[in-house]
Design an enzyme around this catalytic site. Structure first.
Site, PDB file in Angstrom:
ATOM      1  N   HIS A 132      -3.136   7.555   1.658  1.00  0.00           N
ATOM      2  CA  HIS A 132      -3.533   6.206   1.236  1.00  0.00           C
ATOM      3  C   HIS A 132      -4.881   5.904   1.887  1.00  0.00           C
ATOM      4  O   HIS A 132      -5.106   6.226   3.055  1.00  0.00           O
ATOM      5  CB  HIS A 132      -2.477   5.190   1.671  1.00  0.00           C
ATOM      6  CG  HIS A 132      -2.947   3.772   1.547  1.00  0.00           C
ATOM      7  ND1 HIS A 132      -3.461   3.276   0.370  1.00  0.00           N
ATOM      8  CD2 HIS A 132      -3.014   2.762   2.455  1.00  0.00           C
ATOM      9  CE1 HIS A 132      -3.820   2.013   0.559  1.00  0.00           C
ATOM     10  NE2 HIS A 132      -3.555   1.684   1.807  1.00  0.00           N
ATOM     11  N   CYS A 135       0.814  -1.230   0.000  1.00  0.00           N
ATOM     12  CA  CYS A 135       0.000   0.000   0.000  1.00  0.00           C
ATOM     13  C   CYS A 135       0.838   1.266   0.000  1.00  0.00           C
ATOM     14  O   CYS A 135       0.319   2.344  -0.289  1.00  0.00           O
ATOM     15  CB  CYS A 135      -0.964  -0.003   1.176  1.00  0.00           C
ATOM     16  SG  CYS A 135      -2.154  -1.336   1.077  1.00  0.00           S
ATOM     17  N   ASN A 177      -9.912   0.051  -0.235  1.00  0.00           N
ATOM     18  CA  ASN A 177      -8.443   0.125  -0.244  1.00  0.00           C
ATOM     19  C   ASN A 177      -7.935  -0.528  -1.532  1.00  0.00           C
ATOM     20  O   ASN A 177      -8.017  -1.743  -1.686  1.00  0.00           O
ATOM     21  CB  ASN A 177      -7.905  -0.605   0.997  1.00  0.00           C
ATOM     22  CG  ASN A 177      -6.389  -0.586   1.075  1.00  0.00           C
ATOM     23  OD1 ASN A 177      -5.711  -0.199   0.125  1.00  0.00           O
ATOM     24  ND2 ASN A 177      -5.855  -1.022   2.202  1.00  0.00           N
TER      25      ASN A 177
HETATM   26  N1  ACO Z   1     -18.173  -7.933   9.452  1.00  0.00           N
HETATM   27  C1  ACO Z   1     -18.635  -8.140  10.686  1.00  0.00           C
HETATM   28  N2  ACO Z   1     -17.861  -8.422  11.729  1.00  0.00           N
HETATM   29  C2  ACO Z   1     -16.540  -8.491  11.505  1.00  0.00           C
HETATM   30  C3  ACO Z   1     -15.974  -8.281  10.239  1.00  0.00           C
HETATM   31  C4  ACO Z   1     -16.842  -8.003   9.178  1.00  0.00           C
HETATM   32  N3  ACO Z   1     -16.426  -7.782   7.924  1.00  0.00           N
HETATM   33  N4  ACO Z   1     -14.644  -8.407  10.333  1.00  0.00           N
HETATM   34  C5  ACO Z   1     -14.363  -8.662  11.602  1.00  0.00           C
HETATM   35  N5  ACO Z   1     -15.512  -8.721  12.327  1.00  0.00           N
HETATM   36  C6  ACO Z   1     -15.674  -9.000  13.734  1.00  0.00           C
HETATM   37  C7  ACO Z   1     -14.511  -9.739  14.320  1.00  0.00           C
HETATM   38  O1  ACO Z   1     -14.616 -11.123  14.091  1.00  0.00           O
HETATM   39  C8  ACO Z   1     -14.638  -9.387  15.780  1.00  0.00           C
HETATM   40  O2  ACO Z   1     -15.640 -10.200  16.357  1.00  0.00           O
HETATM   41  P1  ACO Z   1     -15.463 -10.791  17.840  1.00  0.00           P
HETATM   42  O3  ACO Z   1     -15.373  -9.559  18.713  1.00  0.00           O
HETATM   43  O4  ACO Z   1     -16.711 -11.593  18.027  1.00  0.00           O
HETATM   44  O5  ACO Z   1     -14.190 -11.570  17.808  1.00  0.00           O
HETATM   45  C9  ACO Z   1     -15.172  -7.949  15.746  1.00  0.00           C
HETATM   46  O6  ACO Z   1     -15.726  -7.772  14.432  1.00  0.00           O
HETATM   47  C10 ACO Z   1     -14.114  -6.902  15.972  1.00  0.00           C
HETATM   48  O7  ACO Z   1     -12.992  -7.216  15.165  1.00  0.00           O
HETATM   49  P2  ACO Z   1     -11.710  -6.319  15.180  1.00  0.00           P
HETATM   50  O8  ACO Z   1     -10.684  -6.916  14.287  1.00  0.00           O
HETATM   51  O9  ACO Z   1     -11.337  -6.025  16.605  1.00  0.00           O
HETATM   52  O10 ACO Z   1     -12.293  -4.965  14.529  1.00  0.00           O
HETATM   53  P3  ACO Z   1     -11.600  -3.582  14.351  1.00  0.00           P
HETATM   54  O11 ACO Z   1     -12.391  -2.530  14.991  1.00  0.00           O
HETATM   55  O12 ACO Z   1     -10.121  -3.655  14.674  1.00  0.00           O
HETATM   56  O13 ACO Z   1     -11.743  -3.348  12.792  1.00  0.00           O
HETATM   57  C11 ACO Z   1     -10.378  -3.440  10.818  1.00  0.00           C
HETATM   58  C12 ACO Z   1     -11.119  -4.240  11.885  1.00  0.00           C
HETATM   59  C13 ACO Z   1     -11.405  -2.628  10.054  1.00  0.00           C
HETATM   60  C14 ACO Z   1      -9.707  -4.423   9.883  1.00  0.00           C
HETATM   61  C15 ACO Z   1      -9.353  -2.509  11.485  1.00  0.00           C
HETATM   62  O14 ACO Z   1      -8.567  -3.206  12.396  1.00  0.00           O
HETATM   63  C16 ACO Z   1      -8.435  -1.859  10.463  1.00  0.00           C
HETATM   64  O15 ACO Z   1      -8.854  -1.067   9.651  1.00  0.00           O
HETATM   65  N6  ACO Z   1      -7.141  -2.148  10.540  1.00  0.00           N
HETATM   66  C17 ACO Z   1      -6.169  -1.581   9.602  1.00  0.00           C
HETATM   67  C18 ACO Z   1      -6.314  -2.326   8.314  1.00  0.00           C
HETATM   68  C19 ACO Z   1      -5.549  -1.708   7.241  1.00  0.00           C
HETATM   69  O16 ACO Z   1      -5.304  -0.527   7.217  1.00  0.00           O
HETATM   70  N7  ACO Z   1      -5.208  -2.560   6.282  1.00  0.00           N
HETATM   71  C20 ACO Z   1      -4.602  -2.134   5.109  1.00  0.00           C
HETATM   72  C21 ACO Z   1      -3.160  -1.886   5.294  1.00  0.00           C
HETATM   73  S1  ACO Z   1      -2.505  -1.533   3.807  1.00  0.00           S
HETATM   74  C22 ACO Z   1      -1.782  -2.871   2.991  1.00  0.00           C
HETATM   75  O17 ACO Z   1      -0.587  -2.892   2.944  1.00  0.00           O
HETATM   76  C23 ACO Z   1      -2.601  -3.936   2.377  1.00  0.00           C
END
Ligand code: ACO
Length: 324
Positions: free
Chosen positions: A251, A114, A281
């Protein structure tokens, strides 16, 4: 006099198929409400089965050449930032070179996930500044959908496909932040986080492409920290204060990460270019797609200061300050 790289034009391409959060909710246990609230994403574009990264990249390249009003044969360098090349080798960039009808100059890919576009921009800028290139085509292009496990709700909702491109041209300035063009680039990586955001395969390990695996909260935490640090570094290098930045073009990984950086800079949402709601993304494509969007709708004006920042797998992160 200082040699600078000025942005002559930009372009973009998005595949026709749009997949909404509701569409995804039919495949995995998720909801439009969850995806919007946690990420800001409403929909994403997904490449057709017969559409490859080079198809997207070429369309964005033509758009950028058109926007710059130049012929492809005046280019002497092509860099493609991508994680999803058409083939393991050769580079997607040489396919673009051939498709543009060029046999001169040089073309290669850059891989920093990314952060790829910021890395590619820095590479091209440095080639131009040392005098090894005069006109460069820099593309960020991804068919990231090909790396997704469509049964993994924690990753498949986050990404989309697309391409953006810019044309850089050598110019001269006086060497301070009043110059037009790229004023500075700042690159960082820390490979200790290799496994926090990766694919679970590759040509040299499993012999497969693999699927995206991500420790979401770990990525989130580091993104907020590193982006804040690199943005400070970029401003300090150019003796700029946050209020002198006209546009933040980050980004597009998560609206909450974007808001965190903007808040740190005390920048109102009106000065932040966001496309995440409609593009999701798109990895290396997200910044040039956002640049092309804001340039075409008239937001980016000549003489304005634009700050780019990105963070991706590796971890890699970086920033660039550009006077448009
Ligand atoms: N729909 C519904 N529920 C979901 C989903 C979904 N799509 N995905 C995860 N959950 C659930 C999880 O299973 C978890 O359930 P549990 O509490 O029963 O275990 C709950 O939601 C919370 O999950 P978290 O992972 O704690 O959620 P968080 O608030 O951290 O959000 C997210 C997740 C959106 C991925 C966040 O952590 C994030 O944006 N992280 C950065 C990601 C990023 O920037 N990635 C790209 C980097 S760039 C690259 O190089 C590719």
């Amino acid at each position: 006099m200082t040699r600078r790289s000025v942005i002559l034009g930009c372009g973009s391409y998005l595949p026709a198929t749009i997949v909404t959060n509701d569409d995804l909710a039919k495949r995995v246990d998720t909801s439009d409400e969850w995806i919007r609230r946690r990420t800001g994403i409403r929909s994403r574009h997904i490449a057709a089965h017969d559409e490859t990264t080079s198809d997207l990249a070429l369309a964005a390249a033509h758009d950028a050449l058109n926007n710059a009003g130049i012929n492809a044969d005046t280019l002497d360098m092509i860099v493609v930032a991508t994680t999803t090349p058409d083939n393991t080798f050769p580079a997607t960039a040489v396919k673009i070179q051939a498709a543009l009808g060029l046999s001169h100059g040089f073309a290669f890919d850059v891989q920093a996930v990314c952060s790829g576009f910021v890395y590619a921009l820095a590479v091209a800028d440095n080639f131009i500044r040392v005098g090894q290139a005069k006109r460069a085509l820099v593309i960020g292009a991804e068919t990231f959908s090909r790396l997704l496990d469509w049964n993994d709700r924690t990753t498949c909702v986050l990404f989309g496909d697309g391409a953006g491109a810019i044309i850089l041209e050598a110019s001269t300035g006086i060497g301070d932040s009043s110059d037009r063009g790229i004023l500075s680039t700042h690159l960082h990586s820390d490979g200790h986080h290799y496994n926090s955001l990766c694919t679970n395969g590759g040509p040299g390990s499993t012999g497969t492409v693999g699927h995206v695996r991500m420790e979401g909260q770990e990525v989130f935490r580091h993104a907020v920290k590193h982006l804040s640090e690199v943005v400070d570094e970029a401003l300090a290098t150019n003796n700029l204060t946050p209020d002198q930045i006209n546009w933040l073009v980050p980004h597009q990984a998560n609206q909450r990460i974007i808001d965190g950086t903007a808040k740190k800079l005390n920048m109102p949402p009106e000065r932040v270019v966001t496309t995440i709601a409609d593009h999701a993304n798109t990895s290396a494509a997200s910044i040039p797609l956002a640049l092309a969007t804001a340039a075409k709708d008239g937001r980016l004006k000549q003489g304005q200061i634009v700050l780019l920042d990105a963070m991706g797998g590796g971890f890699t992160w970086g920033a660039a300050v550009v006077r448009w």
